[in-house]
Enzyme design. Structure first.
Site, PDB file in Angstrom:
ATOM      1  NE  ARG A   1      -3.815   0.194   2.318  1.00 14.74           N
ATOM      2  CZ  ARG A   1      -4.550   0.594   3.346  1.00 14.74           C
ATOM      3  NH1 ARG A   1      -4.524  -0.083   4.493  1.00 14.74           N
ATOM      4  NH2 ARG A   1      -5.310   1.668   3.252  1.00 14.74           N
TER       5      ARG A   1
ATOM      6  CB  CYS B   1      -2.080   3.973   9.219  1.00 18.46           C
ATOM      7  SG  CYS B   1      -3.458   4.477  10.294  1.00 18.46           S
TER       8      CYS B   1
END
Length: 275
Positions: A180, A235
């Protein structure tokens, strides 16, 4: 810095009146599952805080998928859980670490320092064959007065200063898994990639089967970062960055902030660049 409590300590102090246990069990795939699991079985005396119902506010155009909860409503929930400035609070989840750390961070942000994460979570508790119950406790309401610690929270302008290279003294840490971070896949958010200038420190590398790695191992994870540096962790939505925040503090880093909206907030602004 001792931020983590082992199950042996909690067992010894299970019936202490000034100790409050908070079950933060949650499933991102099934938001109702956490409360159902809590009502089925939990550590004796534990109350329940839900990630989306209690530890997050309503999602809007900006602020990310799990924005800051309403402080008044969160404080009221703490009061009904019998938590005040004298209460030692222990949070746990099923052993993932992120949900308990989210509660820990929020309580620290509200100025409550006597809050700890249960090492190993409920999974570790069960492995020790320690007592469990389905009884839901009731507590005498207390008064909780938040004293916001603004130094723990990074604003989007602070993050932009790093991304635009106007601030070269602050380290931006992306806590998501590498794929990611690299933008190779994005299963949740509308755009793939990372905030420009961020380095990658996957949050789960600070844990081993739900147990936090020792402080010296955490220091090794961050040997490429100057302990004197300002650090901002993020995040996807501000949840899995919390274990990295905790790990950094446990490793002795003092100047750590959390970008609560994280990548899901960052991409909500069309002008923000993505790397």
């Amino acid at each position: 810095m001792n931020l983590i409590i082992d199950k042996e300590w909690l067992l010894k102090n299970l019936n202490e009146q000034n100790v409050r246990i908070v079950d933060c069990t949650f499933s991102l795939a099934d938001p109702k599952k956490g409360r159902q699991e809590y009502e089925n079985i939990h550590i004796p005396g534990a109350c329940y805080f839900d990630l989306e119902g209690d530890l997050s506010g309503e999602a809007a155009e900006h602020g990310g998928r799990h924005p800051m909860p309403d402080i008044e409503a969160f404080s009221d929930k703490l009061e009904h859980a019998g938590i005040d400035e004298n209460t030692t609070v222990i949070s746990y989840d099923q052993g993932e670490g992120a949900f308990a750390a989210r509660f820990w961070w929020l309580l620290q942000y509200l100025g409550h320092e006597k809050v700890f994460v249960l090492d190993g979570g409920f999974k570790g508790w069960r492995e020790g064959n320690y007592p469990v119950t389905s009884d839901v406790p009731a507590f005498k309401k207390t008064t909780f007065k938040p004293e916001i610690n603004l130094a723990m929270l990074a604003s989007i302008d602070e993050v932009r200063a790093v991304a635009d290279e106007q601030d070269t003294n602050t380290i931006l840490i992306d806590s998501r898994e590498e794929r990611r971070y690299l933008g190779l896949e994005e299963p949740i958010d509308k755009k793939a990639g990372r905030i420009p200038g961020a380095i990658n420190k996957p949050w789960f590398e600070g844990l081993n089967a739900g147990y936090y790695k020792p402080a010296d191992i955490q220091k090794q994870r961050f040997t490429d970062i100057n302990p004197e540096s300002e650090i901002i962790v993020y995040c996807g939505s501000g949840v899995t960055a919390a274990p990295n925040y905790l790990a950094l503090k446990a490793a002795g880093f003092e100047k750590v902030k959390l970008y609560l909206g994280s990548f899901s907030d960052w991409i909500s602004y069309q002008e923000n660049k993505i790397e």
